[in-house]
Structure formats: C-alpha cells, structure tokens
Design a protein around this motif. Structure first.
Motif, PDB file in Angstrom:
ATOM      1  N   UNK A 134      -5.472  42.570 -49.548  1.00  0.00           N
ATOM      2  CA  UNK A 134      -4.518  41.764 -50.308  1.00  0.00           C
ATOM      3  C   UNK A 134      -5.272  40.635 -50.997  1.00  0.00           C
ATOM      4  N   UNK A 135      -4.908  40.355 -52.254  1.00  0.00           N
ATOM      5  CA  UNK A 135      -5.651  39.356 -53.023  1.00  0.00           C
ATOM      6  C   UNK A 135      -4.733  38.239 -53.497  1.00  0.00           C
ATOM      7  N   UNK A 136      -5.322  37.067 -53.581  1.00  0.00           N
ATOM      8  CA  UNK A 136      -4.616  35.873 -54.019  1.00  0.00           C
ATOM      9  C   UNK A 136      -4.642  35.782 -55.547  1.00  0.00           C
ATOM     10  N   UNK A 137      -4.190  34.652 -56.052  1.00  0.00           N
ATOM     11  CA  UNK A 137      -4.247  34.362 -57.484  1.00  0.00           C
ATOM     12  C   UNK A 137      -5.449  33.448 -57.737  1.00  0.00           C
ATOM     13  N   UNK A 165       5.166  35.254 -59.221  1.00  0.00           N
ATOM     14  CA  UNK A 165       4.585  35.060 -60.551  1.00  0.00           C
ATOM     15  C   UNK A 165       3.184  34.469 -60.443  1.00  0.00           C
ATOM     16  N   UNK A 166       2.325  34.823 -61.395  1.00  0.00           N
ATOM     17  CA  UNK A 166       1.002  34.220 -61.483  1.00  0.00           C
ATOM     18  C   UNK A 166       1.136  32.748 -61.894  1.00  0.00           C
ATOM     19  N   UNK A 202     -10.321  34.734 -51.910  1.00  0.00           N
ATOM     20  CA  UNK A 202      -9.221  35.495 -52.499  1.00  0.00           C
ATOM     21  C   UNK A 202      -8.556  36.444 -51.510  1.00  0.00           C
ATOM     22  N   UNK A 203      -9.144  36.602 -50.324  1.00  0.00           N
ATOM     23  CA  UNK A 203      -8.638  37.592 -49.364  1.00  0.00           C
ATOM     24  C   UNK A 203      -7.465  36.998 -48.586  1.00  0.00           C
ATOM     25  N   UNK A 204      -6.268  37.529 -48.819  1.00  0.00           N
ATOM     26  CA  UNK A 204      -5.075  37.027 -48.166  1.00  0.00           C
ATOM     27  C   UNK A 204      -4.531  38.069 -47.193  1.00  0.00           C
ATOM     28  N   UNK A 221      -1.022  26.299 -56.396  1.00  0.00           N
ATOM     29  CA  UNK A 221      -0.810  27.436 -57.290  1.00  0.00           C
ATOM     30  C   UNK A 221      -0.429  28.680 -56.503  1.00  0.00           C
ATOM     31  N   UNK A 222      -1.101  28.919 -55.376  1.00  0.00           N
ATOM     32  CA  UNK A 222      -0.952  30.184 -54.656  1.00  0.00           C
ATOM     33  C   UNK A 222       0.355  30.270 -53.876  1.00  0.00           C
ATOM     34  N   UNK A 223       0.801  29.185 -53.237  1.00  0.00           N
ATOM     35  CA  UNK A 223       2.084  29.220 -52.540  1.00  0.00           C
ATOM     36  C   UNK A 223       3.227  29.344 -53.542  1.00  0.00           C
ATOM     37  N   UNK A 224       3.093  28.689 -54.689  1.00  0.00           N
ATOM     38  CA  UNK A 224       4.114  28.835 -55.734  1.00  0.00           C
ATOM     39  C   UNK A 224       4.218  30.287 -56.166  1.00  0.00           C
ATOM     40  N   UNK A 225       3.088  30.995 -56.195  1.00  0.00           N
ATOM     41  CA  UNK A 225       3.108  32.424 -56.529  1.00  0.00           C
ATOM     42  C   UNK A 225       3.766  33.235 -55.424  1.00  0.00           C
ATOM     43  N   UNK A 226       3.548  32.834 -54.163  1.00  0.00           N
ATOM     44  CA  UNK A 226       4.172  33.539 -53.039  1.00  0.00           C
ATOM     45  C   UNK A 226       5.687  33.359 -53.028  1.00  0.00           C
ATOM     46  N   UNK A 227       6.174  32.275 -53.609  1.00  0.00           N
ATOM     47  CA  UNK A 227       7.613  31.995 -53.607  1.00  0.00           C
ATOM     48  C   UNK A 227       8.298  32.536 -54.863  1.00  0.00           C
ATOM     49  N   UNK A 228       7.542  32.739 -55.947  1.00  0.00           N
ATOM     50  CA  UNK A 228       8.145  33.207 -57.199  1.00  0.00           C
ATOM     51  C   UNK A 228       7.792  34.650 -57.548  1.00  0.00           C
TER      52      UNK A 228
END
Length: 676
Positions: A69-72, A88-89, A494-496, A79-86
């Motif tokens: 699994x990869x992050x943004x 969206x990049x 980047x590894x999530x 930036x990354x938690x906002x992507x997890x909640x939306x």
C-alpha cells in the motif's frame, strides 16, 4: 500507557449500547481505523510473529490485505490523512502539506499548531472533493474520534494535532466527558460509521524509530486498541454486519543527519526569504503561527516551508526594474534564471539538486503542462499526463544522454514503460496510472509518476518540491530528540497499511493499492452512493468483486479496466523475459536480471489469476443486472485485437457461467466478431 486505552472502548460502547427499538436499523456498519505512521511491512511482520494478534485475526486471516500500500506525496500527515478521509490526492483536496503558502492571501500556514489545527476543515477543497462523513445523509450517522479532518461528521471528538500525545493525560482530561457522553447516548441511534484516529503511535515512532525493538510495546498497545474497539461491536451483536478498514497515512525512515533548510536556502540562493521554523519558535507545545507572517511580502523573493523530509519552495515572479509579483508564478525560464540582485542570476533548480540532503527536486513547467524531476548531476526526467475515457495515463521520458533520477531504467519491471526518446510526441508511450502503479510498487519510488504529477494540481502547490535524501532531516532541530522522519517519496516513507475485513470478504492478498482507495472501498462495502469524480481512489477490485451493490463506482468499466491493465503488464513482462532468454546470459549480472524478471513475472501472473477469478465472480452473481453484461459486451467489442487476445480466457469463463444464456452467447460472439 496501557491504562489510557480503555477510553476508546468506553466511547465505542457508548456508540453501540442502549435499548434501541429501531424501525429500520441499517444492515451494515463501518469502523475505520487510522493508525498514524503504521508501516505495512512492520505491521505484517509483527502480526505474523504474534505481537499483533488482533491485526492477524481480524485482517490478515479473514480480510483483504494490501502488501504494498502506498501513500501520497508528500507523505506528511496533513496531506496524507486528508487523503485518507477524502479518497483524494493532495492536488485535489488542496492541502499540499502541514505547512504551505497562500499566494493570494499572502499568508504562510502552519497547521501543526493548536490554532492551525482548527483550519483543516476550512482549508479542504469543498467543490472537488468530500470527506467520507459528507456521504452520509443522516443526522447521527457518523462519528470522528481523535481526528481533526472531520468536516461533515455528526459527532466529533478531536485531539489537537500539535498536542504531544500523552494518553494518561488525555484520559484524565476527557474521561468524564466520555462518561457523560455515554449517558447522553442511551436511547439514541447507533452510528453507521465510526472513524478512529490514533496519532500517538506516530509520535512513538519518531522517538524510537520504526524498526526499533523498543517500539514493539507500542505495536502491542496499538493492536490492543484494535481489539478493544472490535470487541464493542461483538458485544452488541453487530460484528457480523460491520466492515472494518485499517489504514495508515505514511511510513517512516530513520535519519542521522540534520540540515536546517533555511540556512541552505539563504546560503545558496542569496534571496530575502520568509522562513518559519516552528520548533525553534515554540519549543514544547506550538500555539500559533501568525506572528511570523510578514506585513509586506514585497520585501521577500522567496517563501520556504519545510517538514521533516520535504520542503516547498515558492518564488515571487520577478518584474522589470526589480519589483516582485506574488499573485502569479514565475515562468519556467525565470525559475532557471532567477535574479538574485546586483545583476546576478541563479538556476533555482541547479542550486538545490546537488545538495547532499536533497534526493530529487520536482517542478511543473506550466507553459506546456509537464512535470520535471531532477536528481544528482544530469539526472532528469519529464512526466506528461493525458486524460481519456478510462482515466489518466502518463508518459515518463528520460532524455538521451541523461540518467534517470528515479532509477526506473535499472528496474526490469519498469524499464519497458520508460520512454528514452525526448523528442517523441506521438503518445505511443503513455501508460495508465494503474500500469505505472503496479510496475513501480516494489521500486524505491513507488507510484512516483502519478504522485509527483498530482502534487501540482493544487493552486497551493509550490514552484518546487524537494524530497529529502535518506538519512537527512530538513529541520535543524527536532521535536523531543526524534530519530525518524517522513514526508519524502521513497519506499519506506511511502509504505502504508491498508486492509479490509467484513461480511462477504475472505482472506486475500493484493499486490498494491493506494491509501486513497480506502474511502471508496468502505463506501462501497456499506453501499453508500457516491460520485467517483470527487475522488482519486478506486474500490479495491478484490472487494468489489465479492460485494456488488448499487454503488455508482461499481461500473463495468471500473471493474474491467484495472484487470485489462494487469494482463497488459503481464504480457509486457513475458516479452521482456522472452527477449532475455533469446539473448542469452553471459555473466552473473545477466543471470540475476533474468531471475528478477522471472520473479516479477510470476508475481504478476499470480495477481492476474486472482483478479481474473474475482472479475468472473463480479459478473456471474445472482444480483448482477443484465445491463452490466450488456455494458461488458460493448467494452469487449471495442477492444483492440491485441487486448482482446489477452482477456479471451476470462471473457470465455464469464460467458460460460452466466445464468442468462442468451447474453452468454452474445458475449461469446464478441470474441469471434470480425470487428475485433
């Protein structure tokens, strides 16, 4: 520390307790865990060793687990938690980092402060994306626990981002509130979705390192927290109707050298710079950021924001006569020939790329829409993107005579996708974002092609991003003696983690997926309608194949296109393997290269086999409408001959298993059609 964690169990019990007599209780529930900084490889390792038994029992052994699994980008929490909640990049939700500059407002924001942390919901784009909470129409459907990005949640219990996580202190402060909340909820409705954010795990890693033996106890505590939350659902008899998603926003990487990015900027660019080092300004608890915003930005040519392993560089547009325009970006030529005063000019990219602390520099040439990546020496590459009916596709070009800054040319799995002809404008070397994602997921720069391009889709994006070299921390002083970092684009940061379990799902391993896939996947599990156009994530095919529902994202094209990308990639690997075998091996390097290609080919072959079976299941279930089969017939009919040949076995299997024999015959006929 362990004594603080029952707070979560008390709260979840409050969400599920009580004498309800609901007229129409929901059929399914969702519980979404976000463990800040949980690296997927470490989580899986400790689960298999018995250190995290709940993770193993509820996710590895009975759910869909994503191995890579990869992050943004950047892989920073804001930036990354906002992507997890939306879903969206950052380029879509418009939070490029925890620290960024607003050109139009002339304001430097630092969201890692008590005051700044309250701005997340305001700063999120409200036109191009939604939070997961905003997809639920009810008045008591959703709860956000410990999460600052909570726009649309019906009930919110935030914990300040800038607060050092001391669970015992938190328990003392909010324990009574939780008890009163439980009393107030008796007789109320169950929450359809609960999102739980755990931030203290990230703080523990920063101080100990992600692979340190000393961190093992924190993995134990995080796992115990998972178990306590899941137990609440079991006790209320809704466990078998609940979908659980486990995700993280980024990984971490240790460092041993500190570089103050502002000293480097001032010493090399020779420009008046707005700088902001929140650690130095606010030792301990950071309270505010506004005091460092200058009254007049015309006195400055550059704004620099930095966070751990990345930096954002903003330049004023130089005007004739020495003036500065902050409303507009400088042109590409101006960035490469920027006035530093006294008639001197500097190439802003060359200044940064060869610094020891810099891994690579990336910027967008807005004149032609290309994103450029610059590594050490002459290493540079160009990324282009085009949109089509099946989504985004990308071309990655390394100019002849230059070296590849992301070293994709050294990767047999990726090499065939890289364009070496800088003058090629035919479009023949564009590949889908899924192809790039799968091809690069095991490299040192996973999903870099799509991630580096999307980072510039926001008006808040800088003119240049810096991704820090491994081993370096880009802020001269660290918080509480930290020894690990994140924010850069590399395989560690980047590894999530991403895993899904629940009714209808079985133990299944997926090669790769993105963190932004968590939201559409959970919405699909809960059969909550949503617009895929507001997200960059996709429903995990392994989940979608087993849980077909009335979700808009479950279109035939959405199911079929990723599989087509995978079989294309398998064909490419087969061609590479065949070419190497024909050439022959002449030494140890050639043997190693052939063995590596064979390994990647087998991995992709296994993935294609799994996804083929999942695709077949998705079309032959009793609830699949005839219109889906008709859409599939149209898609197959439009395939190019080479693509048709690749998917023939799977299409035949679908046609053979269809209950509607007439449609099965029509689907088989497409395989023999002269038009194909």
């Amino acid at each position: 520390m362990r004594g603080s964690l029952p707070v979560l169990a008390v709260l979840l019990a409050a969400l599920t307790l009580g004498p309800w007599a609901l007229a129409a209780e929901p059929q399914t529930y969702g519980c979404y865990f976000i463990l800040d900084g949980l690296r997927g490889d470490m989580a899986k390792k400790y689960a298999e060793q018995g250190v995290m038994p709940n993770l193993k029992k509820y996710f590895l052994d009975r759910g869909v687990w994503v191995d890579q699994a990869t992050s943004v980008f950047p892989s920073i929490t804001g930036a990354a938690v906002s992507s997890l909640v939306t879903g969206a990049f950052p380029g879509r939700h418009r939070l490029p980092s925890l620290y960024f500059f607003e050109r139009q407002e002339r304001k430097y924001y630092v969201l890692y402060t008590v005051k700044g942390s309250k701005l997340f919901n305001k700063m999120l784009d409200d036109k191009r994306t939604k939070t997961i909470f905003e997809h639920f129409p009810g008045k008591s459907d959703t709860w956000a626990i410990g999460l600052q990005v909570n726009r649309g949640a019906d009930s919110k219990i935030p914990i300040e981002w800038g607060m050092k996580y001391k669970p015992l202190v938190i328990r003392a402060k909010v324990g009574e509130f939780f008890r009163s909340l439980k009393r107030g909820l008796l007789g109320g409705d169950r929450a359809r979705l609960v999102v739980i954010y755990n931030g203290w795990f990230d703080h523990a890693q920063h101080g100990k390192g992600p692979e340190a033996e000393a961190l093992k106890q924190d993995y134990v505590l995080a796992d115990w927290q998972l178990g306590e939350a899941i137990k609440a659902y079991q006790e209320q008899g809704i466990f078998d109707r609940t979908y659980f998603v486990l995700a993280s926003d980024h990984g971490q990487l240790t460092f041993d050298k500190r570089v103050n990015i502002w000293d480097f900027i001032k010493g090399n660019y020779h420009l008046p710079v707005v700088e902001y080092d929140w650690v130095k300004i606010f030792p301990g608890l950071p309270l505010d950021w506004d005091t460092r915003n200058p009254k007049d930005y015309q006195d400055y040519a550059m704004v620099v924001t930095a966070g751990e392993a990345h930096a954002l560089l903003y330049f004023a547009k130089p005007l004739p006569g020495g003036g500065r325009d902050w409303d507009h970006r400088p042109s590409w030529d101006e960035l490469r020939h920027y006035p530093t005063g006294k008639g001197e000019y500097a190439d802003s990219i060359e200044v940064a790329r060869n610094q020891d602390a810099v891994d690579f520099v990336v910027g967008k040439r807005y004149e032609d829409g290309c994103v450029w990546v610059f590594g050490k020496g002459k290493a540079q590459a160009r990324i282009e993107r085009k949109e089509g009916p099946n989504g985004s596709s990308y071309r990655y070009t390394v100019a002849e005579g230059d070296t590849d800054p992301l070293k994709f040319m050294n990767e047999p799995r990726v090499r065939s996708l890289v364009n070496r002809n800088a003058g090629d404008t035919t479009g023949s070397m564009f590949f889908s974002d899924s192809e790039w994602q799968v091809a690069t997921c095991l490299t040192n720069y996973p999903d870099a092609v799509a991630q580096l391009f999307q980072a510039f889709d926001s008006d808040r994006a800088p003119d240049l991003f810096i991704s820090g070299a491994p081993g370096y921390y880009l802020i001269g002083t660290t918080w509480d003696g930290d020894i690990s970092r994140h924010g850069a684009l590399n395989k560690y940061e980047s590894h999530t983690t991403l895993a899904v379990s629940g009714p209808g799902l079985v133990k299944e391993s997926v090669l790769t997926a993105r963190s932004v896939d968590a939201v559409p996947t959970l919405l699909h599990c809960l059969q909550v309608p949503h617009d895929p156009g507001l997200m960059d994530g996709r429903v995990l095919p392994a989940v979608e194949a087993r849980l077909m529902g009335p979700n808009e994202s479950s279109s035939v094209k959405t199911r079929f296109s990723p599989f087509l990308d995978q079989v294309r990639r398998l064909a490419e690997l087969a061609a590479i393997q065949g070419g190497l075998q024909r050439i022959g091996v002449g030494g140890n390097n050639d043997v190693a290269r052939l063995l590596e290609v064979q390994k990647h080919y087998q991995e992709m072959a296994d993935l294609v086999t799994t996804q083929s079976a999942a695709l077949v299941r998705s079309f032959v279930g009793s609830s699949v409408p005839d219109s889906d089969i008709q859409d599939l017939i149209r898609l197959v009919r439009a395939l190019a001959p080479d693509d048709l040949e690749l998917v023939k076995p799977t299409i035949k299997e679908i046609a053979r298993a269809l209950r509607n024999k007439e449609l099965g015959a029509a689907l088989r006929a497409t395989l023999k059609s002269p038009g194909n």
